[in-house]
Motif scaffolding. Structure first.
Motif, PDB file in Angstrom:
ATOM      1  N   PHE A  83      98.796 -12.839 129.196  1.00  0.00           N
ATOM      2  CA  PHE A  83      98.372 -14.231 129.230  1.00  0.00           C
ATOM      3  C   PHE A  83      97.381 -14.518 128.106  1.00  0.00           C
ATOM      4  N   GLU A  84      97.598 -15.634 127.418  1.00  0.00           N
ATOM      5  CA  GLU A  84      96.725 -16.057 126.338  1.00  0.00           C
ATOM      6  C   GLU A  84      95.458 -16.702 126.901  1.00  0.00           C
ATOM      7  N   LYS A  85      94.417 -16.744 126.085  1.00  0.00           N
ATOM      8  CA  LYS A  85      93.127 -17.282 126.548  1.00  0.00           C
ATOM      9  C   LYS A  85      93.234 -18.748 126.944  1.00  0.00           C
ATOM     10  N   ALA A  86      94.038 -19.511 126.198  1.00  0.00           N
ATOM     11  CA  ALA A  86      94.187 -20.931 126.516  1.00  0.00           C
ATOM     12  C   ALA A  86      94.816 -21.121 127.897  1.00  0.00           C
ATOM     13  N   THR A  87      95.781 -20.284 128.224  1.00  0.00           N
ATOM     14  CA  THR A  87      96.439 -20.371 129.532  1.00  0.00           C
ATOM     15  C   THR A  87      95.464 -20.004 130.648  1.00  0.00           C
ATOM     16  N   VAL A  88      94.686 -18.942 130.423  1.00  0.00           N
ATOM     17  CA  VAL A  88      93.708 -18.513 131.436  1.00  0.00           C
ATOM     18  C   VAL A  88      92.660 -19.598 131.663  1.00  0.00           C
TER      19      VAL A  88
END
Length: 403
Positions: free
Chosen positions: A328-333
C-alpha cells in the motif's frame, strides 16, 4: 406432461426424493415450495433431457457472461423489477439455449425459496467473492447496487482484455510474416546459393547454414513442426488448468519490472473495492477482510492481506494494519486513516480503489501504445539482420568467383 426428478428437504430437516409431473421446471419448483419442500436438486428425467441436450459445437459458448448478466439485472432491478422477474426478462432475451438453461435453473432455485447468493453459486462463471457480494447485497437490500458494481468490474476487465488483444494483433501479424519470410529464404534462396560453396574451402555463412538446416529438417521430417506446435498448445492448455502453475506464473510476473507494479496495484484496487462494498452492505470487518483477501488471484500477495486481517483481529486499527504492508502506498494509507477517523470508511475505500484503478488504466494504456512500435522495431531489426547476412553471403560469392 414432462416428469422431473427432485431431491428436497422437509420442514423437519429430513431428506426426500421422488418424481413430479409439471409443465415446466419452474412450475415443478413452485409445486414443491407449496408442499413445504425445499428442493436442492430438480432436473428432467433422462427421456426429457435428451431432447434438450446441447450439441457438441455449443460447448465453447455455454458459460453465462457475467458482465452482460449483471448489467441487465442492475438496469431491471433499478427499474423496480423483483429479482425473479428480472431474471425472467434476461432469460427471454438470451438466444443461446445452454445459457438460457443455466439462467432458468437460477430462477427456479430462487422461486423455490433459495437465496440469491445460493442460486447464483450454481453458475460456473461465479466466483466465491461474487457470491459473497450478492449475499451481502441481499441482506442489506442493496442487490441492485451490488449488481451494478459487479457489472462495472466485469466490464472493465473485459475492456482491458480487448485492448491488450487489439494491441497485440499487429505485432503478431509481423511475427507471422517474419516466420513466413524465414521459410521462403530457406526453401528458395538457400538451394540456389548452396551449389556455389560446394568444393570450396570457404565455409558457408552462419545464417545460411542455419536456414539450410531448417530446410533439411522440414524435408526429412515434415511432421516435426506441426508436432511441436501441437505439443506447445497441449502444454499451454495443461498448465492453464493447473492452479499451481498459474500461481507460479502469476508470482513470476509480479516480480517483473514493468508488469509487477501494475499487478500489485490492480490487486490492491480490487481488494479495497470489495472491502468497501462488503462493509457498506453490513458485513462485519473481519468477514469483509477475509472475503476481500480471497479476491486476490496472486498467491504470493495473499499472505499480506491475511496479515491485515490478523492484525485487525488482534486489535489494530485498519489503517495501521494496512500501513504495515509494503503493497500500500502512503497516499492510500493516509486516505484510509482519514476515512476511519471520520466514520466514512466504505466511501473512502471506494475512492482509494478508484484512484488506484485509474492509475493502473493509464499505465496500461501507455504500455500498450509503446508495445506496437517496440515490437515493430525489434522485428525490423531481426529482419534487417537476415538481409545483412544474405548480402554478406552474396558478397562472399563474389570473392569465391574472383579466386
Amino acid at each position: 406432461m414432462p416428469t422431473f426428478r427432485y431431491r428436497a428437504y422437509l420442514a423437519d430437516g429430513t431428506d426426500e426424493s421422488g418424481l413430479l409431473e409439471a409443465a415446466t421446471k419452474q412450475d415443478a419448483a413452485r409445486d414443491l415450495s407449496k408442499r413445504g419442500r425445499r428442493s436442492y436438486y430438480l432436473a428432467p428425467t433422462k427421456t426429457d433431457q435428451s431432447a434438450a441436450r446441447p450439441s457438441s459445437f455449443a460447448l465453447f459458448s455455454q458459460k453465462v457472461k457475467p458482465e452482460r448478466l449483471f448489467s441487465d439485472l442492475s438496469v431491471l432491478l433499478n427499474a423496480g423489477f423483483t429479482i425473479d422477474r428480472a431474471l425472467a426478462a434476461v432469460i427471454a432475451s438470451e438466444s443461446n439455449r445452454a445459457r438460457q438453461g443455466q439462467l432458468q435453473s437460477v430462477q427456479d432455485l430462487i422461486v423455490s425459496g433459495r437465496s440469491v447468493a445460493e442460486a447464483f453459486a450454481s453458475l460456473p462463471a461465479m466466483s466465491p467473492t461474487t457470491v459473497a457480494l450478492l449475499s451481502s447485497g441481499e441482506r442489506s437490500g442493496r442487490i441492485a447496487l451490488v449488481c451494478q458494481k459487479l457489472a462495472e468490474s466485469y466490464q472493465a476487465s473485459a475492456r482491458r482484455k480487448a485492448a491488450i488483444i487489439e494491441a497485440l494483433t499487429y505485432p503478431a501479424f509481423l511475427l507471422i510474416v517474419m516466420v513466413g519470410a524465414l521459410f521462403v529464404l530457406a526453401a528458395v534462396l538457400v538451394p540456389a546459393l548452396e551449389p556455389i560453396f560446394e568444393g570450396s574451402t570457404s565455409d558457408k555463412p552462419l545464417v545460411m547454414s542455419m536456414l539450410s538446416s531448417l530446410r533439411n529438417t522440414f524435408i526429412d521430417y515434415p511432421a516435426v513442426f506441426p508436432l511441436i506446435v501441437l505439443i506447445c498448445l497441449l502444454a499451454f492448455l495443461g498448465m492453464s488448468q493447473s492452479a499451481r502453475v498459474r500461481d507460479l506464473a502469476s508470482e513470476a510476473l509480479s516480480k517483473t519490472p514493468l508488469l509487477g507494479p501494475l499487478i500489485k496495484r490492480t490487486a490492491v484496487a480490487r481488494y479495497l473495492q470489495t472491502l468497501s462494498l462488503l462493509l457498506a452492505n453490513g458485513v462485519t470487518m473481519l468477514d469483509a477482510l477475509k472475503l476481500a483477501g480471497d479476491t486476490v488471484a496472486q498467491a504470493g500477495l495473499r499472505p499480506h492481506f491475511a496479515d491485515i486481517k490478523e492484525n485487525v483481529a488482534n486489535g489494530s486499527k485498519l489503517h495501521d494494519a494496512i500501513a504495515s504492508q509494503p503493497l500500500f502506498e502512503k497516499a492510500t494509507v493516509s486516505l484510509i486513516s482519514i476515512g476511519e477517523e471520520a466514520n466514512a470508511l466504505p466511501a473512502v475505500l471506494e475512492r482509494a480503489a478508484d484512484m488506484l484503478q485509474m492509475r493502473v488504466t493509464s499505465q496500461i494504456e501507455a504500455l500498450l501504445k509503446l508495445l506496437t512500435p517496440i515490437m515493430t522495431i525489434s522485428l525490423g531489426f531481426v529482419v534487417g539482420s537476415l538481409v545483412v547476412s544474405v548480402m554478406t553471403t552474396i558478397l562472399s560469392i563474389n570473392d569465391l568467383a574472383l579466386k
